[in-house]
Design a protein around this motif. Structure first.
Motif, PDB file in Angstrom:
ATOM      1  N   LEU A   6     -50.402  37.181  29.413  1.00 36.89           N
ATOM      2  CA  LEU A   6     -51.760  36.777  29.292  1.00 36.89           C
ATOM      3  C   LEU A   6     -52.584  38.153  29.463  1.00 36.89           C
ATOM      4  N   SER A   7     -53.686  38.074  28.609  1.00 35.82           N
ATOM      5  CA  SER A   7     -54.575  39.349  28.679  1.00 35.82           C
ATOM      6  C   SER A   7     -55.847  38.989  29.308  1.00 35.82           C
ATOM      7  N   ASN A   8     -56.300  39.637  30.162  1.00 37.56           N
ATOM      8  CA  ASN A   8     -57.963  39.830  30.491  1.00 37.56           C
ATOM      9  C   ASN A   8     -58.424  38.439  31.039  1.00 37.56           C
ATOM     10  N   PHE A  32     -48.820  40.455  32.171  1.00 38.63           N
ATOM     11  CA  PHE A  32     -50.114  40.284  32.000  1.00 38.63           C
ATOM     12  C   PHE A  32     -50.588  41.929  31.409  1.00 38.63           C
ATOM     13  N   GLN A  33     -51.396  41.828  30.556  1.00 37.49           N
ATOM     14  CA  GLN A  33     -52.028  43.116  30.197  1.00 37.49           C
ATOM     15  C   GLN A  33     -53.584  42.952  30.490  1.00 37.49           C
ATOM     16  N   TYR A  34     -53.746  44.169  31.268  1.00 39.83           N
ATOM     17  CA  TYR A  34     -55.098  44.525  31.626  1.00 39.83           C
ATOM     18  C   TYR A  34     -55.500  46.075  31.481  1.00 39.83           C
ATOM     19  N   PRO A  80     -54.596  53.528  29.006  1.00 44.70           N
ATOM     20  CA  PRO A  80     -54.120  54.313  30.535  1.00 44.70           C
ATOM     21  C   PRO A  80     -54.959  55.375  30.396  1.00 44.70           C
ATOM     22  N   LEU A  81     -55.189  56.199  29.064  1.00 44.01           N
ATOM     23  CA  LEU A  81     -55.602  57.717  28.829  1.00 44.01           C
ATOM     24  C   LEU A  81     -57.074  57.630  28.955  1.00 44.01           C
ATOM     25  N   LEU A  82     -57.656  56.605  28.944  1.00 40.99           N
ATOM     26  CA  LEU A  82     -59.252  56.494  28.754  1.00 40.99           C
ATOM     27  C   LEU A  82     -59.822  57.095  27.566  1.00 40.99           C
ATOM     28  N   TYR A  86     -59.151  62.139  29.893  1.00 36.41           N
ATOM     29  CA  TYR A  86     -58.768  62.975  31.208  1.00 36.41           C
ATOM     30  C   TYR A  86     -58.565  64.494  30.742  1.00 36.41           C
ATOM     31  N   VAL A  87     -58.555  64.693  29.413  1.00 34.99           N
ATOM     32  CA  VAL A  87     -58.072  65.959  29.107  1.00 34.99           C
ATOM     33  C   VAL A  87     -58.900  66.612  27.727  1.00 34.99           C
ATOM     34  N   ARG A  88     -60.018  65.975  27.544  1.00 40.05           N
ATOM     35  CA  ARG A  88     -60.952  66.317  26.322  1.00 40.05           C
ATOM     36  C   ARG A  88     -62.586  66.347  26.949  1.00 40.05           C
ATOM     37  N   LEU A 138     -49.694  51.198  28.122  1.00 38.02           N
ATOM     38  CA  LEU A 138     -49.650  50.806  27.002  1.00 38.02           C
ATOM     39  C   LEU A 138     -50.708  51.866  26.267  1.00 38.02           C
ATOM     40  N   VAL A 139     -49.869  53.023  25.741  1.00 38.83           N
ATOM     41  CA  VAL A 139     -50.797  54.327  25.472  1.00 38.83           C
ATOM     42  C   VAL A 139     -51.076  54.219  23.734  1.00 38.83           C
ATOM     43  N   GLY A 140     -52.061  54.759  23.671  1.00 38.56           N
ATOM     44  CA  GLY A 140     -52.604  54.745  22.197  1.00 38.56           C
ATOM     45  C   GLY A 140     -52.508  56.266  21.710  1.00 38.56           C
ATOM     46  N   PRO A 145     -47.838  65.046  18.440  1.00 38.66           N
ATOM     47  CA  PRO A 145     -47.793  65.724  19.644  1.00 38.66           C
ATOM     48  C   PRO A 145     -48.419  64.818  20.904  1.00 38.66           C
ATOM     49  N   GLN A 146     -49.422  64.057  20.507  1.00 43.99           N
ATOM     50  CA  GLN A 146     -49.877  63.060  21.449  1.00 43.99           C
ATOM     51  C   GLN A 146     -48.698  62.123  21.910  1.00 43.99           C
ATOM     52  N   LEU A 147     -47.822  62.040  21.023  1.00 43.80           N
ATOM     53  CA  LEU A 147     -47.126  60.746  21.570  1.00 43.80           C
ATOM     54  C   LEU A 147     -45.944  61.359  22.318  1.00 43.80           C
ATOM     55  N   GLU A 148     -45.421  62.873  21.887  1.00 37.41           N
ATOM     56  CA  GLU A 148     -44.376  63.533  22.739  1.00 37.41           C
ATOM     57  C   GLU A 148     -44.979  63.854  24.116  1.00 37.41           C
ATOM     58  N   GLU A 149     -46.285  64.266  23.987  1.00 35.95           N
ATOM     59  CA  GLU A 149     -46.815  64.331  25.357  1.00 35.95           C
ATOM     60  C   GLU A 149     -46.638  63.145  26.254  1.00 35.95           C
ATOM     61  N   ALA A 150     -46.868  61.935  25.764  1.00 34.74           N
ATOM     62  CA  ALA A 150     -46.944  60.905  26.469  1.00 34.74           C
ATOM     63  C   ALA A 150     -45.522  60.332  26.863  1.00 34.74           C
TER      64      ALA A 150
HETATM   65  N1  LIG Z   1     -55.661  43.688  25.589  1.00 37.36           N
HETATM   66  C1  LIG Z   1     -56.647  44.207  25.303  1.00 37.36           C
HETATM   67  O1  LIG Z   1     -57.937  43.787  25.621  1.00 37.36           O
HETATM   68  C2  LIG Z   1     -56.833  45.517  24.971  1.00 37.36           C
HETATM   69  C3  LIG Z   1     -58.053  46.271  25.003  1.00 37.36           C
HETATM   70  C4  LIG Z   1     -58.060  47.951  24.643  1.00 37.36           C
HETATM   71  C5  LIG Z   1     -56.854  48.169  23.993  1.00 37.36           C
HETATM   72  N2  LIG Z   1     -55.628  47.517  24.031  1.00 37.36           N
HETATM   73  C6  LIG Z   1     -54.569  48.107  23.439  1.00 37.36           C
HETATM   74  O2  LIG Z   1     -53.928  49.212  24.166  1.00 37.36           O
HETATM   75  C7  LIG Z   1     -53.473  50.155  23.315  1.00 37.36           C
HETATM   76  C8  LIG Z   1     -53.842  51.643  23.720  1.00 37.36           C
HETATM   77  O3  LIG Z   1     -55.255  51.553  23.697  1.00 37.36           O
HETATM   78  P1  LIG Z   1     -55.990  52.745  23.620  1.00 37.36           P
HETATM   79  O4  LIG Z   1     -56.053  53.466  22.554  1.00 37.36           O
HETATM   80  O5  LIG Z   1     -57.539  52.466  24.296  1.00 37.36           O
HETATM   81  O6  LIG Z   1     -55.251  53.686  24.823  1.00 37.36           O
HETATM   82  P2  LIG Z   1     -55.558  55.335  25.390  1.00 37.36           P
HETATM   83  O7  LIG Z   1     -54.052  55.635  25.814  1.00 37.36           O
HETATM   84  O8  LIG Z   1     -56.431  55.169  26.601  1.00 37.36           O
HETATM   85  O9  LIG Z   1     -56.221  56.343  24.353  1.00 37.36           O
HETATM   86  C9  LIG Z   1     -55.582  56.538  23.177  1.00 37.36           C
HETATM   87  C10 LIG Z   1     -56.339  57.710  22.444  1.00 37.36           C
HETATM   88  O10 LIG Z   1     -56.556  58.606  23.570  1.00 37.36           O
HETATM   89  C11 LIG Z   1     -56.457  60.165  22.531  1.00 37.36           C
HETATM   90  N3  LIG Z   1     -55.248  60.743  23.376  1.00 37.36           N
HETATM   91  C12 LIG Z   1     -54.089  60.189  23.578  1.00 37.36           C
HETATM   92  N4  LIG Z   1     -53.109  61.342  23.901  1.00 37.36           N
HETATM   93  C13 LIG Z   1     -53.854  62.259  23.787  1.00 37.36           C
HETATM   94  C14 LIG Z   1     -53.732  63.621  24.212  1.00 37.36           C
HETATM   95  N5  LIG Z   1     -52.504  64.012  24.516  1.00 37.36           N
HETATM   96  N6  LIG Z   1     -54.644  64.651  24.079  1.00 37.36           N
HETATM   97  C15 LIG Z   1     -55.824  64.333  23.928  1.00 37.36           C
HETATM   98  N7  LIG Z   1     -56.216  63.002  23.424  1.00 37.36           N
HETATM   99  C16 LIG Z   1     -55.251  61.973  23.434  1.00 37.36           C
HETATM  100  C17 LIG Z   1     -56.372  59.564  21.273  1.00 37.36           C
HETATM  101  O11 LIG Z   1     -57.640  59.764  20.833  1.00 37.36           O
HETATM  102  P3  LIG Z   1     -57.810  60.120  19.230  1.00 37.36           P
HETATM  103  O12 LIG Z   1     -56.962  59.323  18.354  1.00 37.36           O
HETATM  104  O13 LIG Z   1     -59.323  60.018  18.970  1.00 37.36           O
HETATM  105  O14 LIG Z   1     -57.265  61.655  19.068  1.00 37.36           O
HETATM  106  C18 LIG Z   1     -55.872  58.168  21.311  1.00 37.36           C
HETATM  107  O15 LIG Z   1     -55.812  57.499  20.130  1.00 37.36           O
HETATM  108  C19 LIG Z   1     -53.595  49.481  22.074  1.00 37.36           C
HETATM  109  O16 LIG Z   1     -52.530  49.439  21.190  1.00 37.36           O
HETATM  110  C20 LIG Z   1     -54.605  48.785  21.875  1.00 37.36           C
HETATM  111  O17 LIG Z   1     -54.279  47.383  21.141  1.00 37.36           O
HETATM  112  C21 LIG Z   1     -55.636  46.171  24.450  1.00 37.36           C
END
Ligand SMILES: NC(=O)c1ccc[n+]([C@@H]2O[C@H](COP(=O)([O-])OP(=O)(O)OC[C@H]3O[C@@H](n4cnc5c(N)ncnc54)[C@H](OP(=O)(O)O)[C@@H]3O)[C@@H](O)[C@H]2O)c1
Length: 170
Positions: A6-8, A32-34, A80-82, A86-88, A138-140, A145-150
């Protein structure tokens, strides 16, 4: 076998859904996804969905305490990375993070990142993964490089003192 999630939802809705599932003898949600990150979000700001009840979707005290009380549940923390904030410098924090605790948490985060040589993103992810209540981030990412850092954050072990300082900042 899959897992139901469940989410949100408000905390009371999670509890009600799970108890109704138990009573009906059907699978209940255990995942639970939040939104969850190191910075803490205000939840009292009126929003489009719930008006003066405030917005939800962040793992606040009612959700975290529920997870602690219910063995077998898992929290998946999205964004989680907002979005890289945090870094930009080109990213801005949402107004829900505009409170004094944010300044103190960012100071603690910078201090631990300096000590470990890790990035702030990695410290945030390690803090989530290795906490007393582990959270699956749940990182995006949009590049390798972003993936490797995470992924490297999985190997980052925070000391008890670093974790205590991160937890205490508010
Ligand atoms: N259940 C829900 O309501 C809900 C809501 C929101 C999100 N989600 C899910 O959560 C997942 C992640 O969400 P999110 O994309 O908001 O996550 P996030 O991890 O907060 O942000 C990801 C973004 O941060 C930037 N980033 C990541 N690594 C970085 C690095 N090393 N250096 C600089 N910038 C970096 C990138 O932006 P750039 O691509 O611009 O470079 C990346 O696209 C997704 O699968 C999404 O579907 C679910």
């Amino acid at each position: 076998m899959g897992l139901l999630g469940l989410s949100n939802f408000w905390g009371w809705q999670l509890e009600r859904a799970r108890r109704l599932a138990d009573a009906a003898g059907i699978a209940r949600a255990d995942v639970f996804q939040y939104h969850h990150t190191y910075l803490r979000m205000r939840t009292d700001i009126a929003g489009p969905r719930f008006g003066q009840d405030g917005e939800f979707g962040t793992a606040d005290g009612s959700i975290l305490s529920y997870l602690r009380a219910e063995p077998g549940t898992t929290l998946v923390g999205y964004s989680p990375l907002l979005n890289g904030t945090y870094v930009r410098d080109d990213r801005r924090l949402d107004e829900a993070y505009d409170h004094p605790g944010t300044t103190h948490r960012l100071e603690a985060l910078a201090s631990v990142a300096d000590e470990t040589g890790a990035t702030r993103n990695q410290v945030v992810l390690a803090w989530m993964l290795g906490g007393e209540l582990p959270v699956v981030p749940l990182v995006g990412v949009s590049s390798l490089p972003q993936l490797e850092e995470a992924l490297a954050a999985v190997d980052l072990e925070l000391t008890d003192d670093q974790r205590r300082r991160l937890d205490a900042a508010h």
